[in-house]
Design a protein around this motif. Structure first.
Motif, PDB file in Angstrom:
ATOM      1  N   TYR A   4       0.758  -1.235   0.379  1.00  0.00           N
ATOM      2  CA  TYR A   4      -0.138  -0.475   0.290  1.00  0.00           C
ATOM      3  C   TYR A   4       1.089   1.368  -0.082  1.00  0.00           C
ATOM      4  CZ  TYR A   4      -4.028  -2.616   1.360  1.00  0.00           C
ATOM      5  OH  TYR A   4      -4.955  -2.740   1.066  1.00  0.00           O
ATOM      6  N   ILE A  58      -3.058  -1.168 -12.653  1.00  0.00           N
ATOM      7  CA  ILE A  58      -2.605  -1.970 -11.455  1.00  0.00           C
ATOM      8  C   ILE A  58      -0.857  -1.301 -12.315  1.00  0.00           C
ATOM      9  CG2 ILE A  58      -1.359  -3.985 -10.447  1.00  0.00           C
ATOM     10  CD1 ILE A  58      -3.852  -5.263 -10.931  1.00  0.00           C
ATOM     11  N   GLU A 114     -10.569   8.916  13.675  1.00  0.00           N
ATOM     12  CA  GLU A 114      -9.734   9.009  14.374  1.00  0.00           C
ATOM     13  C   GLU A 114     -10.007   9.542  15.586  1.00  0.00           C
ATOM     14  OE1 GLU A 114      -6.087   8.413  13.651  1.00  0.00           O
ATOM     15  OE2 GLU A 114      -6.461   9.688  16.582  1.00  0.00           O
ATOM     16  N   ARG A 142      -4.120   6.761  -6.366  1.00  0.00           N
ATOM     17  CA  ARG A 142      -4.240   6.171  -5.420  1.00  0.00           C
ATOM     18  C   ARG A 142      -4.625   4.578  -5.368  1.00  0.00           C
ATOM     19  NH1 ARG A 142      -9.620   5.792  -4.587  1.00  0.00           N
ATOM     20  NH2 ARG A 142     -11.411   6.153  -6.288  1.00  0.00           N
ATOM     21  N   ASP A 143      -4.279   4.590  -4.194  1.00  0.00           N
ATOM     22  CA  ASP A 143      -5.019   2.847  -3.799  1.00  0.00           C
ATOM     23  C   ASP A 143      -5.855   3.274  -2.377  1.00  0.00           C
ATOM     24  OD1 ASP A 143      -3.299   3.822  -1.853  1.00  0.00           O
ATOM     25  OD2 ASP A 143      -1.978   1.707  -1.865  1.00  0.00           O
ATOM     26  N   GLY A 144      -6.532   4.011  -2.437  1.00  0.00           N
ATOM     27  CA  GLY A 144      -7.233   4.640  -0.108  1.00  0.00           C
ATOM     28  C   GLY A 144      -6.362   4.442   0.593  1.00  0.00           C
ATOM     29  N   THR A 145      -5.384   3.602   0.338  1.00  0.00           N
ATOM     30  CA  THR A 145      -4.172   4.675   1.774  1.00  0.00           C
ATOM     31  C   THR A 145      -3.820   6.131   1.627  1.00  0.00           C
ATOM     32  OG1 THR A 145      -2.397   3.360   0.813  1.00  0.00           O
ATOM     33  CG2 THR A 145      -4.321   2.241   2.711  1.00  0.00           C
ATOM     34  N   ARG A 168     -11.401  10.838   7.371  1.00  0.00           N
ATOM     35  CA  ARG A 168      -9.957   9.845   7.833  1.00  0.00           C
ATOM     36  C   ARG A 168     -10.051  10.863   9.405  1.00  0.00           C
ATOM     37  NH1 ARG A 168      -8.377   6.816   4.307  1.00  0.00           N
ATOM     38  NH2 ARG A 168      -5.637   5.829   4.947  1.00  0.00           N
ATOM     39  N   ASN A 178      -2.823  13.002  15.766  1.00  0.00           N
ATOM     40  CA  ASN A 178      -2.496  12.195  14.502  1.00  0.00           C
ATOM     41  C   ASN A 178      -3.174  13.116  12.944  1.00  0.00           C
ATOM     42  OD1 ASN A 178      -1.744  10.437  16.763  1.00  0.00           O
ATOM     43  ND2 ASN A 178      -3.602   9.303  17.258  1.00  0.00           N
ATOM     44  N   TYR A 237     -12.978  12.536   1.282  1.00  0.00           N
ATOM     45  CA  TYR A 237     -11.114  11.884   1.769  1.00  0.00           C
ATOM     46  C   TYR A 237     -10.524  12.093   3.075  1.00  0.00           C
ATOM     47  CZ  TYR A 237      -7.358   9.027   2.011  1.00  0.00           C
ATOM     48  OH  TYR A 237      -6.622   7.684   1.916  1.00  0.00           O
ATOM     49  N   LYS A 271      -1.771  -1.409  -6.230  1.00  0.00           N
ATOM     50  CA  LYS A 271      -3.570  -1.639  -7.033  1.00  0.00           C
ATOM     51  C   LYS A 271      -4.051  -0.654  -6.510  1.00  0.00           C
ATOM     52  CE  LYS A 271      -3.009  -6.579  -7.440  1.00  0.00           C
ATOM     53  NZ  LYS A 271      -3.840  -7.767  -7.208  1.00  0.00           N
ATOM     54  N   GLY A 272      -4.809   0.023  -7.242  1.00  0.00           N
ATOM     55  CA  GLY A 272      -5.523   1.220  -6.564  1.00  0.00           C
ATOM     56  C   GLY A 272      -6.337   2.010  -9.079  1.00  0.00           C
ATOM     57  N   TRP A 273      -6.423   3.196  -8.707  1.00  0.00           N
ATOM     58  CA  TRP A 273      -6.918   4.254  -9.614  1.00  0.00           C
ATOM     59  C   TRP A 273      -6.137   5.478 -10.104  1.00  0.00           C
ATOM     60  CZ3 TRP A 273      -9.248   1.743  -5.025  1.00  0.00           C
ATOM     61  CH2 TRP A 273     -10.290   1.276  -5.002  1.00  0.00           C
ATOM     62  N   GLU A 283       1.093   3.994   1.566  1.00  0.00           N
ATOM     63  CA  GLU A 283       0.776   4.299   2.931  1.00  0.00           C
ATOM     64  C   GLU A 283       2.021   3.208   3.634  1.00  0.00           C
ATOM     65  OE1 GLU A 283      -2.128   3.444   5.762  1.00  0.00           O
ATOM     66  OE2 GLU A 283      -2.359   1.330   5.153  1.00  0.00           O
TER      67      GLU A 283
END
Lengths: 431, 431
Positions: free
Chosen positions: B5, B71, B136, B38-41, B132, B254, B128, B20-22, B7
């Motif tokens: 990922y 990908i 938190e 982007r891959d979500g993370t 997040r 954070n 997004y 793997k993402g978009w 991250e």
């Protein structure tokens, strides 16, 4: 003088402290009288010695009853033989309210009576322990996902779309917009969110207006659901396996005493280790038929089938690739056998049965439309869900775990009604 | 080759990885082409150099569109000047799905349009980040209570009793038992549970069928509620103050980057320190009248009043002891002024207004019966609630915090609709 909770009392040995709580039990033996006292964080024995107290304080013991609210002051001592067990030598006692005719006494009560007095039954020792274990289990799940980079997505409870099947929905009028349905699942929304965040989960109440009266059914229950983009069937099982092992091992570590006091045999829980068994639906059916079940290929496993099957294994078992007819419309067809889908149920051992249902999701637009139609679901309200297969569709998988069934299994309880603070069932809406 | 990922990508500098993402964005400059991926993370810039790629791979860039799922394989490098920023030198590209006509483009869209496409809007950078931060905030609240010995009590959503007022209830048919109401609050159940566990909380969805169309109202919102036995009014404020300070400080620590990227001014958040201001309702009314509000003694503060008032303070402010008529039936009468009750609202600064409502609860059986009658609520369904004043009644207090209002305040958002994944409002039930 320090005011403290029983859970912290070990810090105050030899000191005078004040505790606020309730009478759990009373005993008397001549010149010494005892109060088993609870304050919500634990219980402690309070000792009243006639020769060391003013008579009017000592005589107050006679007025006390079970569940009277009282404030006690006294000197903390550690039990001479049982380390970690403390007593309070009372120096003063203040009565807040004398409780008269408390309905739950030491005699046997029916479960119906106790469920009808759930608001008070929660104070009883066994129910108290179950709720504390539930608290630990829920935190363990949440921390597992938080620490593994999943994002919490609170999915809506009032929904226009139908989750899985129209047959078991509670509905309510939603202003001028028509009917809203209480969510059976948050999955469809999680699928949208996992395309934004990759790894997501939710943990909230879900509803099934099912007329089932079994030991495994509630009309309102809490469900943990997770969804991961680019995750396929086998990886989905790996994730579930890892999660269940982590949570069980944490609960074993943090709740050993409570589990033992509930009479839970810890050996089967200690056995919850990777790898879990993984069998195919076909194999499950064969084993069941050989064991005398009259299950036929094409049907979902019944509660009894699950009990028979899990008694054959000493660890949780995944049953994969059920027939399509037995499962929900959104599951991905199995390329190796199109009669079946890429799904798995996780069955807990010791006869507990299904605690998780999961699958890879159908990511093909056309196949998904076909399945929605075949299930007689209204295509128009799924427009947004179908969008996910048009705009950057990817393979993805997820699962849902029933919290109450999991609490029941870990605590070793025969019925889910004791696993949730205020159970909702076919005939139970109060208290 | 490692699949990872974004991250975690800092661990793989100099290595080849697969992501793997978009496609988030595309740029081209002659012999070098870029994909913001982007891959979500997270997001990363993928660099395609013509001279280093087979032509058919390089030319694939032309096919790509916003939100196509792909990908990518490539070598990780750290940005020469921006430490902690990474790039991927592409070596291979696999197209999963080309996304055609993605509805959300770079042009301006109306909020109505975006809310109608919420399932896709969640992928946009601003939404997004908000989700997040919400993640938190929610974990911070839960850990605060877990670590302070509070027990989670999941209160029921389907209820026979009415929480606060009969006017704003969603209802549903509950089998043969008549109507069930969707919970407005879990408080009454928490009051029962705090007599068992001392300190309890819940955090779940609640419902108000209010026809309000304001920037502060949702019909379905998440509420954190806590209840503590033997806690009185001032201690209740201390608890809230401590909780809010802990949560804000953790989120600041954070989520600094995300808050800054949202354009949030961090100075007012850093100022959220003990002690908060504590004023009396009477004082609040005087200040408001002096500032030109036409509020009259006896009424609750309106949204605008709260805005005016909080702009007078640089930290959160508690307003205590409201007139009884303006508040719910279960609040304890104020012994110093029986026209008022022992309650407080906590107002967030910068014009945000009420995020918490709390009170000491009426623990006297007769007074409580009187208030239930005076509020025209059906006495019979409160039988179990009244039991708590018969069987070991104790002083107790608690509060409820609106999660979406709190997320809105911390993120600095003008409207609560962006603070929850799928908002439910008067005219909004989809997606």
């Amino acid at each position: 003088m320090v005011e403290c909770y029983i859970e912290d009392i070990g810090q105050y040995v030899g000191q005078e402290v004040k505790l606020k709580g309730w009478v759990y039990n009373l005993r008397s033996s001549g010149k010494i009288r005892f109060i088993v006292f609870r304050d919500g964080t634990g219980t402690i024995q309070v000792v009243m010695v006639k020769s060391e107290l003013p008579e009017e304080v000592f005589e107050q013991h006679k007025e006390l009853t079970q569940e009277s609210s009282i404030i006690v002051t006294g000197i903390v001592s550690e039990h001479p033989r049982q380390k970690g067990t403390y007593e309070l030598q009372l120096t003063d006692l203040e009565i807040v309210q004398i409780c008269e005719d408390y309905p739950i006494t030491k005699k046997e009560h029916t479960t119906g009576f106790l469920m009808g007095h759930r608001h008070l039954w929660l104070r009883s020792s066994r129910q108290y322990k179950i709720m504390r274990i539930r608290n630990e289990i829920l935190m363990a799940f949440r921390q597992y996902f938080y620490e593994n980079g999943f994002i919490l997505i609170d999915t809506p409870l009032l929904t226009g779309s139908i989750g899985e099947t129209a047959a078991t929905l509670f509905e309510t009028q939603y202003f001028d917009l028509g009917k809203a349905y209480l969510a059976q699942t948050g999955q469809l929304y999680l699928e949208a969110a996992c395309m934004a965040h990759g790894k997501v989960y939710c943990l909230g109440p879900t509803f099934r207006a099912e007329k089932s009266k079994t030991r495994r059914h509630l009309t309102e229950f809490w469900m943990l659901e997770a969804e991961v983009a680019y995750l396929e069937h086998e990886g989905n099982l790996d994730l579930q396996e890892d999660m269940v092992c982590c949570v069980v091992s944490r609960v074993l570590e943090n709740c050993t005493d409570q589990l033992e006091e509930l009479g839970r045999d810890l050996a089967p829980l200690r056995n919850v280790q990777k790898p879990f068994y993984r069998i195919d639906y076909n194999e499950a059916v064969e084993k069941l038929q050989a064991a005398g079940s009259n299950i036929e290929w094409g049907h979902d496993l019944g509660g009894e089938d699950e009990t028979i099957l899990t008694n054959m294994y000493d660890r949780p078992v995944f049953v994969s690739n059920y027939p399509r007819e037995a499962k929900a419309f959104y599951m991905k067809r199995n390329p190796d056998d199109p009669r079946t889908v890429l799904c798995a149920d996780l069955l807990a051992p010791e006869g507990y049965g299904e605690i998780i249902g999961g699958s890879q999701r159908e990511d093909n637009y056309d196949y998904l439309v076909e399945e929605i139609k075949r299930n007689d679901l209204p295509l128009d309200v799924y427009g947004w869900y179908l969008d996910l297969r048009k705009y950057g569709s990817v393979p993805h998988s997820g699962f849902g775990l029933g919290i109450e069934r999991t609490v029941g299994w870990i605590c070793g309880l025969p019925h889910v009604r004791e696993t949730i603070p205020f159970a909702r069932m076919l005939y139970k809406l109060y208290p």
